[in-house]
Scaffold this motif. Structure first.
Motif, PDB file in Angstrom:
ATOM      1  N   TYR A 186     -35.732  96.153  20.574  1.00 39.43           N
ATOM      2  CA  TYR A 186     -36.050  95.347  19.786  1.00 39.43           C
ATOM      3  C   TYR A 186     -34.906  94.083  19.579  1.00 39.43           C
ATOM      4  CZ  TYR A 186     -35.569  94.461  14.824  1.00 39.43           C
ATOM      5  OH  TYR A 186     -35.187  93.848  13.167  1.00 39.43           O
ATOM      6  N   LYS A 187     -35.875  92.742  19.876  1.00 38.25           N
ATOM      7  CA  LYS A 187     -34.933  91.937  19.374  1.00 38.25           C
ATOM      8  C   LYS A 187     -34.366  91.318  20.914  1.00 38.25           C
ATOM      9  CE  LYS A 187     -35.050  90.580  14.590  1.00 38.25           C
ATOM     10  NZ  LYS A 187     -33.802  90.146  13.557  1.00 38.25           N
ATOM     11  N   GLY A 188     -34.908  92.325  22.094  1.00 43.09           N
ATOM     12  CA  GLY A 188     -34.029  91.965  23.102  1.00 43.09           C
ATOM     13  C   GLY A 188     -32.506  93.100  23.607  1.00 43.09           C
ATOM     14  N   HIS A 189     -32.675  94.441  22.649  1.00 45.51           N
ATOM     15  CA  HIS A 189     -31.906  95.217  22.964  1.00 45.51           C
ATOM     16  C   HIS A 189     -33.035  96.620  23.123  1.00 45.51           C
ATOM     17  CE1 HIS A 189     -27.918  92.599  21.530  1.00 45.51           C
ATOM     18  NE2 HIS A 189     -29.501  92.901  20.693  1.00 45.51           N
ATOM     19  N   LEU A 190     -32.597  97.501  23.861  1.00 45.91           N
ATOM     20  CA  LEU A 190     -32.351  98.829  23.779  1.00 45.91           C
ATOM     21  C   LEU A 190     -32.463  99.694  22.924  1.00 45.91           C
ATOM     22  CD1 LEU A 190     -34.776 100.505  25.799  1.00 45.91           C
ATOM     23  CD2 LEU A 190     -33.078 100.430  27.283  1.00 45.91           C
ATOM     24  N   ALA A 204     -31.639  97.721  11.006  1.00 44.84           N
ATOM     25  CA  ALA A 204     -32.267  98.397  12.511  1.00 44.84           C
ATOM     26  C   ALA A 204     -31.099  97.681  13.597  1.00 44.84           C
ATOM     27  CB  ALA A 204     -33.456  97.157  13.158  1.00 44.84           C
ATOM     28  N   GLU A 205     -30.429  96.295  12.851  1.00 44.26           N
ATOM     29  CA  GLU A 205     -29.410  96.429  13.554  1.00 44.26           C
ATOM     30  C   GLU A 205     -27.441  96.622  12.954  1.00 44.26           C
ATOM     31  OE1 GLU A 205     -30.515  91.612  14.827  1.00 44.26           O
ATOM     32  OE2 GLU A 205     -31.846  91.476  13.470  1.00 44.26           O
ATOM     33  N   ARG A 206     -27.634  96.833  12.166  1.00 48.45           N
ATOM     34  CA  ARG A 206     -26.406  96.835  11.932  1.00 48.45           C
ATOM     35  C   ARG A 206     -25.514  98.507  12.852  1.00 48.45           C
ATOM     36  NH1 ARG A 206     -23.890  99.706   7.345  1.00 48.45           N
ATOM     37  NH2 ARG A 206     -26.410 100.260   5.737  1.00 48.45           N
ATOM     38  N   LEU A 207     -24.493  98.177  12.702  1.00 52.97           N
ATOM     39  CA  LEU A 207     -23.859  99.271  13.988  1.00 52.97           C
ATOM     40  C   LEU A 207     -23.035 100.073  12.672  1.00 52.97           C
ATOM     41  CD1 LEU A 207     -22.537  97.379  16.867  1.00 52.97           C
ATOM     42  CD2 LEU A 207     -24.749  98.695  16.413  1.00 52.97           C
ATOM     43  N   GLY A 208     -23.006 101.629  13.570  1.00 51.90           N
ATOM     44  CA  GLY A 208     -22.326 102.558  12.853  1.00 51.90           C
ATOM     45  C   GLY A 208     -22.136 103.049  11.197  1.00 51.90           C
ATOM     46  N   PHE A 241     -28.547 105.141  19.547  1.00 51.71           N
ATOM     47  CA  PHE A 241     -28.007 103.780  20.403  1.00 51.71           C
ATOM     48  C   PHE A 241     -28.465 102.445  21.000  1.00 51.71           C
ATOM     49  CE2 PHE A 241     -26.494 108.254  21.822  1.00 51.71           C
ATOM     50  CZ  PHE A 241     -25.630 108.605  21.496  1.00 51.71           C
ATOM     51  N   ARG A 242     -27.404 101.715  21.070  1.00 51.49           N
ATOM     52  CA  ARG A 242     -27.935 100.185  21.169  1.00 51.49           C
ATOM     53  C   ARG A 242     -27.846  99.739  22.735  1.00 51.49           C
ATOM     54  NH1 ARG A 242     -27.391  95.130  17.257  1.00 51.49           N
ATOM     55  NH2 ARG A 242     -26.234  95.586  18.450  1.00 51.49           N
ATOM     56  N   PHE A 243     -28.280  99.736  23.278  1.00 50.36           N
ATOM     57  CA  PHE A 243     -27.994  98.331  24.873  1.00 50.36           C
ATOM     58  C   PHE A 243     -28.318  97.364  25.244  1.00 50.36           C
ATOM     59  CE2 PHE A 243     -28.797 103.697  26.097  1.00 50.36           C
ATOM     60  CZ  PHE A 243     -27.992 103.458  26.785  1.00 50.36           C
ATOM     61  N   ASN A 270     -23.729  97.580  28.925  1.00 56.68           N
ATOM     62  CA  ASN A 270     -22.862  98.239  28.323  1.00 56.68           C
ATOM     63  C   ASN A 270     -23.424  99.711  28.371  1.00 56.68           C
ATOM     64  OD1 ASN A 270     -24.716  97.896  26.527  1.00 56.68           O
ATOM     65  ND2 ASN A 270     -24.208  98.279  24.543  1.00 56.68           N
ATOM     66  N   ALA A 271     -23.860  99.981  30.452  1.00 58.09           N
ATOM     67  CA  ALA A 271     -24.622 101.272  30.256  1.00 58.09           C
ATOM     68  C   ALA A 271     -23.482 102.333  29.655  1.00 58.09           C
ATOM     69  CB  ALA A 271     -24.616 100.871  30.924  1.00 58.09           C
ATOM     70  N   SER A 272     -21.802 101.995  29.774  1.00 54.65           N
ATOM     71  CA  SER A 272     -21.001 103.439  29.892  1.00 54.65           C
ATOM     72  C   SER A 272     -21.566 103.265  28.228  1.00 54.65           C
ATOM     73  CB  SER A 272     -20.295 103.165  30.656  1.00 54.65           C
ATOM     74  OG  SER A 272     -19.365 101.691  31.020  1.00 54.65           O
ATOM     75  N   ALA A 273     -21.289 102.459  27.722  1.00 57.07           N
ATOM     76  CA  ALA A 273     -20.767 102.404  26.390  1.00 57.07           C
ATOM     77  C   ALA A 273     -21.615 101.734  25.826  1.00 57.07           C
ATOM     78  CB  ALA A 273     -19.063 101.958  26.608  1.00 57.07           C
ATOM     79  N   PRO A 274     -22.671 102.485  25.345  1.00 52.99           N
ATOM     80  CA  PRO A 274     -23.148 101.911  24.615  1.00 52.99           C
ATOM     81  C   PRO A 274     -23.170 101.108  22.475  1.00 52.99           C
ATOM     82  CG  PRO A 274     -24.002 104.181  24.665  1.00 52.99           C
ATOM     83  CD  PRO A 274     -23.243 103.861  25.606  1.00 52.99           C
ATOM     84  N   ASP A 275     -24.441 100.985  22.459  1.00 56.01           N
ATOM     85  CA  ASP A 275     -23.055 100.397  20.438  1.00 56.01           C
ATOM     86  C   ASP A 275     -23.952 102.032  19.785  1.00 56.01           C
ATOM     87  OD1 ASP A 275     -22.291  98.185  21.184  1.00 56.01           O
ATOM     88  OD2 ASP A 275     -24.272  97.183  20.482  1.00 56.01           O
TER      89      ASP A 275
END
Length: 436
Positions: free
Chosen positions: A116-120, A212-216, A129-131, A142-147
């Motif tokens: 989605y919008k270039g993020h996995l 879709a884009e807000r973290l946490g 999670f989001r990479f 951020n393979a080891s620490a995704p959002d």
């Protein structure tokens, strides 16, 4: 400068050479296109007319959902983490269409996977999670620490897989399966009545919507219960043609085992139907109070809630399916095809992946294929037909362990071909159209 007739002849000849050379280059580029070279055995599949297939990769781990980046890189979420990671990244570097660069990352496995919008975006059983990527990298930065996009889903031992999809208004949708068969007071116990009202529906048994884009975000604080009464919908997908999210439900189990006075084993093998839902905000599809009986072509009350196989009762006001499939086929993914590579009849059609049944005994198990469901004006048109069969590798399937492969996920590549994943050993197929 005045040119002689010989000069003009030379110029015309030189121009002709350039034209021919250009055509030759075009032909060479066409030859490099990998999608017109199928495996001799079509990767072991039986395909719809004009379709061909080849194996992209195999033995990479027990796969769940699959996603393709804009540059053609393929990603697969694994049911359990591999020794090197829980997500597989695949890249074709030599133009033959096969993955010759295969790497692993992340310390979790799961089910949901989508760009989605270039993020996995990827899920395990409790978190979305989001990479993020840069510079055309195969492995995310951020393979080891995704959002963390959404957390707080409860721990559950049944139907824990979190499938996901996105709409065009910036929403993320997450399937939250019910950790129960039919919300019985004593789960999966003979003649145990259903809890009424079913408390499980407060946080399970439906599809939740998020930013879709807000973290946490967390399910309880930020999630909106978009549609309810859905036992478990691993197959979850957005249809851009009509702007709706669709889900295919895994129907309930063991009617004969828990209510032997009402159902025999042959009836259990054919009831209830697997249902295709068009989701809307606030829709209720009836679980656990109801199930859809394909033999009567109607939704009736569950025996846990006083159902006698005939009574519609409280199911009268529930949202009806837009289509049904035979019982216990195990729908695990759905894709609405938007490409131009397949024939016109596939445009906007749904491709539904059936993982296969386990509880149709004494009848043989069914499913284990990918169905093509034509759509017209936002609704299924007619019936369905197979896009790809033969994954199991055997003619008769008495038990899921008989199957050599079980299709689980499907994704559309930028060129309009589709890739399909396997949950047994981790085999990936690409299906393309060659013509009859």
């Amino acid at each position: 400068m005045n040119r002689t007739p010989y000069d003009w002849i030379f110029l015309m000849a030189f121009s002709l050479v350039l034209i021919v050379s250009g055509c030759g280059e075009g032909e060479k580029k066409e030859e490099k296109t990998p999608y017109f070279k199928a495996d001799d055995d079509q990767g072991g599949l039986n395909l719809a007319p004009g379709m061909k297939a080849y194996v992209v990769a195999e033995n990479i781990g027990r796969g769940r959902h699959i996603a393709v980046n804009d540059n053609g890189d393929i990603y697969l979420n694994l049911r359990e983490p591999h020794d090197n990671g829980g997500i597989v990244a695949m890249r074709d570097t030599d133009g033959d269409g096969r993955a010759d660069e295969i790497e692993y990352f992340s310390d979790f496995g799961g089910t949901g996977l989508a760009f989605y919008k270039g993020h996995l975006y990827a899920t395990n059983d409790s978190t979305v999670f989001r990479f993020s990527f840069s510079d055309d990298k195969l492995i995310p930065d951020n393979a080891s620490a995704p959002d963390t996009v959404v957390s707080g889903f409860t721990s559950q031992t049944q139907h824990a897989a979190k499938s996901i999809t996105f709409d065009e208004q910036g929403h993320l949708y997450v399937n939250v399966g019910a950790p129960s068969n039919a919300c019985q007071e004593q789960d999966r116990t003979r003649e145990s009545p259903g809890m009424d009202p079913c408390p499980i529906l407060e946080r399970h048994g439906g599809v939740w919507r998020f930013d879709a884009e807000r973290l946490g975000q967390t399910q309880q604080k930020d999630g909106h219960r978009f549609s309810t009464g859905i036992r478990n919908a691993v197959a979850l997908g957005y249809n851009p043609n009509d702007g709706h999210v669709y889900a295919v439900q895994h129907g309930r189990d063991m009617l004969d085992g828990f209510w032997p006075e009402l159902y025999d084993e042959n009836e259990n093998a054919e009831i209830p139907a697997e249902e295709l839902f068009k989701l809307t905000d606030g829709a209720d599809f009836g679980w656990p109070y109801c199930y859809y009986d394909p033999l009567q072509d109607k939704r009736v009350m569950s025996p846990e809630y006083g159902g006698d196989r005939e009574t519609v009762g409280r199911c009268e006001g529930t949202e009806q399916p837009v289509m049904t499939f035979p019982a216990h086929w195990g729908p695990n993914d759905i894709l609405f095809y938007t490409g131009d590579h397949f024939p016109e009849e596939y445009k906007n059609a749904a491709l539904v992946v059936f993982h296969g049944s386990w509880n149709r005994a004494p009848l043989e198990q069914k499913g284990y294929f990918v169905a093509h469901v034509p759509f017209e004006n936002g609704s299924p048109k007619g019936s369905y037909d197979p896009l790809a069969e033969g994954f199991a590798g055997v003619e008769t399937i008495e038990s899921p362990s008989d199957a050599q492969h079980r299709p689980t996920g499907i994704a559309q590549a930028p060129d309009g071909t589709v890739v399909i994943s396997d949950s047994v050993s981790g085999k990936i197929w690409r299906v393309f159209y060659e013509g009859e």
